[in-house]
Scaffold this active site. Sequence first.
Site, PDB file in Angstrom:
ATOM      1  N   HIS A 467       0.844  -1.207   0.000  1.00 57.27           N
ATOM      2  CA  HIS A 467       0.000   0.000   0.000  1.00 57.27           C
ATOM      3  C   HIS A 467       0.878   1.255   0.000  1.00 57.27           C
ATOM      4  O   HIS A 467       0.708   2.142  -0.850  1.00 57.27           O
ATOM      5  CB  HIS A 467      -0.904  -0.020   1.243  1.00 57.27           C
ATOM      6  CG  HIS A 467      -1.793   1.170   1.383  1.00 57.27           C
ATOM      7  ND1 HIS A 467      -3.133   1.148   1.070  1.00 57.27           N
ATOM      8  CD2 HIS A 467      -1.538   2.442   1.796  1.00 57.27           C
ATOM      9  CE1 HIS A 467      -3.656   2.336   1.295  1.00 57.27           C
ATOM     10  NE2 HIS A 467      -2.704   3.147   1.730  1.00 57.27           N
ATOM     11  N   GLU A 468       1.807   1.323   0.957  1.00 52.41           N
ATOM     12  CA  GLU A 468       2.666   2.510   1.041  1.00 52.41           C
ATOM     13  C   GLU A 468       3.596   2.603  -0.168  1.00 52.41           C
ATOM     14  O   GLU A 468       3.913   3.697  -0.635  1.00 52.41           O
ATOM     15  CB  GLU A 468       3.466   2.497   2.348  1.00 52.41           C
ATOM     16  CG  GLU A 468       2.625   2.511   3.613  1.00 52.41           C
ATOM     17  CD  GLU A 468       1.587   3.628   3.653  1.00 52.41           C
ATOM     18  OE1 GLU A 468       1.813   4.693   3.038  1.00 52.41           O
ATOM     19  OE2 GLU A 468       0.534   3.431   4.291  1.00 52.41           O
ATOM     20  N   HIS A 471       1.786   4.379  -2.891  1.00 49.58           N
ATOM     21  CA  HIS A 471       1.900   5.836  -2.721  1.00 49.58           C
ATOM     22  C   HIS A 471       3.269   6.316  -3.207  1.00 49.58           C
ATOM     23  O   HIS A 471       3.384   7.349  -3.875  1.00 49.58           O
ATOM     24  CB  HIS A 471       1.760   6.213  -1.237  1.00 49.58           C
ATOM     25  CG  HIS A 471       0.367   6.266  -0.725  1.00 49.58           C
ATOM     26  ND1 HIS A 471      -0.647   6.955  -1.351  1.00 49.58           N
ATOM     27  CD2 HIS A 471      -0.192   5.728   0.395  1.00 49.58           C
ATOM     28  CE1 HIS A 471      -1.763   6.848  -0.646  1.00 49.58           C
ATOM     29  NE2 HIS A 471      -1.511   6.105   0.408  1.00 49.58           N
ATOM     30  N   HIS A 474       3.563   6.620  -6.869  1.00 53.43           N
ATOM     31  CA  HIS A 474       2.845   7.821  -7.321  1.00 53.43           C
ATOM     32  C   HIS A 474       3.771   9.043  -7.237  1.00 53.43           C
ATOM     33  O   HIS A 474       3.746   9.919  -8.117  1.00 53.43           O
ATOM     34  CB  HIS A 474       1.605   8.014  -6.441  1.00 53.43           C
ATOM     35  CG  HIS A 474       0.559   8.893  -7.027  1.00 53.43           C
ATOM     36  ND1 HIS A 474      -0.587   9.231  -6.337  1.00 53.43           N
ATOM     37  CD2 HIS A 474       0.452   9.511  -8.223  1.00 53.43           C
ATOM     38  CE1 HIS A 474      -1.339  10.010  -7.093  1.00 53.43           C
ATOM     39  NE2 HIS A 474      -0.727  10.210  -8.238  1.00 53.43           N
TER      40      HIS A 474
END
Length: 677
Positions: A467-468, A471, A474
């Site tokens: 999940h991190e 990010h 991105h």
Amino acid sequence: MNPLLHKFDTLYDTAPFEKIKNEHYLSAFEQCIKEAQQEIDNIINNDQAPSFENTIEALEFSGQRLGRVSSIFFNLNSAETNDEMQKIAQEVSPLLTKFSNDVSLNLELFIRVEEVYNHRESLNLTPEELMLLEKKYKGFSRNGAGLNPENKDKLREIDTELSKLSLIFGENTLAETQNYELHITHEKDLRGLPEGAIEDALQTAKNKDKEGWIFTLDFPSYIPFLTYSDHRELRKEMAIAAGKKGFQQNKNNNEEIVLRITQLRASRAKLLGYESHAHFVLEERMAESAEKVTEFLENLLEKAKPKAVEQFNELKEFAFKKDNLTDFQKWDGAYYSEKLKHELFDFDEEILKPYFQLENVIEGSFEIAKRLYDLHFKEIHTIEKYHKDVKTYKVTNQKGDFIAVYYADFHPRPGKRNGAWKTGYKNQWILNQENSRPHISIVCNFTKPTATKPSLLTFNEVTTLFHEFGHALHGMLANTKYPSLSGTSVSWDFVELPSQIMENWCFEQEALELFAKHYETGEIIPNSLIQKIKKASNFLEGLQTLRQISFGLLDMAWHSLNENDLTTTSVKEFEIKAFENTLLYPDVTENCMSTAFSHIFQGGYSAGYYSYKWAEVLDADAFEYFKETGIFNKKIATRFKDFVLSQGGTKKPMELYTQFRGQEPSPDALLKRAGLL
């Protein structure tokens, strides 16, 4: 010499962490604020007529050194803080708030910005330039530039107080987390606990020069205890300790702070012409309005609650049959959930951990990024770190071009707040034809290595890492002209798409076989275990969905209030009312969630917690697209990179999503994945 006030002559322009001392911060902030104010004055005093270049672009690239210093200080205040840093934060936050207000409330500056904005149709701007102009204009018009002097002063007072209160809220929550320990001295009280959790607790006790075993409220210690301990009274003690953070009658009590923050946000919204803080915030989000968010959550509640009630009753019945338990409580949920999952799927989370050595999972995330986006990660030891545990990487593309610096900080320690998050030490931008690349960081609190074992992750920690990392991708793949539109600088209810979509690869055999290898034997995770992971993936998903909806509704309850609505003097009573349609477990008198709800009272999620479920609709729909042609399909991955990851906030989120997907998202993919359809 103050290293913060000189050009960072380090490799890749990275922060000189090892040279920075606490005494450097205050003088650096004061100097950088002066410099930034001079840059603003230069824009205002420019004799030429306002133009996009001399006003909007000049404003965009002002205060860059202040931004770098702020990112270093406040990131370390979350990941590596101490009493001295917290005092400095209390000093500098009002200075930064004052400067921010000096800019956003400056009428002369606003007049120049407005002049450019009013002539935007004739300026032949690119879509990205037009978006920057619109955001700069709204940054003034939505934040009080047009207020009269008296109301501007009121706004300054509110913003200064809010900045202080959010810091104190976070400090109190961290103190409550670190002040508690469960000290066990009798081995019989460890019944049911996994070997790794016991070994970690033994090491914690040794580090504190104590005999026995110490369990804390840090997640890698707390979660296994609540999930596996056979000692119900100790589970109760731990659960109540976690639930009463900020709700005890001590110096760390957050009740008055919650009420004051809520009141100030409502007053601020009214001053700016909005019905509530939620209306102010959501005007600039994908959801667009408080009413639409409430409708979204209520619709999801309608679909999830029957399943959640059914699953809750199933759990209660299982606990009764197994142990004749008649008073099912919060501290029983994780314990009996794990046992029921084992019975239904012959599935034990502990059996998985040997296949998820941290180093292998890291390499797996890198391999997946390579297959999808042609990225290469190389650990380097030539840049400075803020703690010895931090890992540092140079990220390049297939051609060998430098893409980003990546910091990864994985384990809990004193001075580090709980949870997991992505942050950055430098944005990406393009200026004078040079593409200045970003410095990205993820911070987590994963199971630590022990004397006999490496760091072995739970499956939940594996999905958290991915999940991190989503990010982080991105941020790394950002490719925009302007820093304020770069990377994760997007609508809050869109920012979770890149992170949540990455979690999907953790459930796919083709991905797991790349990195899920037994730490002792090297055996690739058996297909039988992968099938169990898949079958158990939506186990009790109705309950999990209801839990997330309840947090979103609590957030909206606090922030949909107008200035005159907040009549309660009891945070607990308000919270119980907000939870009335989602509450399944009996209430625990000593506990209160709001007083430690850092996402909304310390972080940036006020009137935004719904975005996790909102983004799940996007990620489920987007991953369906990947699965149609293969999870490593380069064409789809390139579309996702080109239309989502690299674009930042240069276009409206739905426009970017439909460019990638070819259509707007359907909630059916999420409901199907969650077993709610």
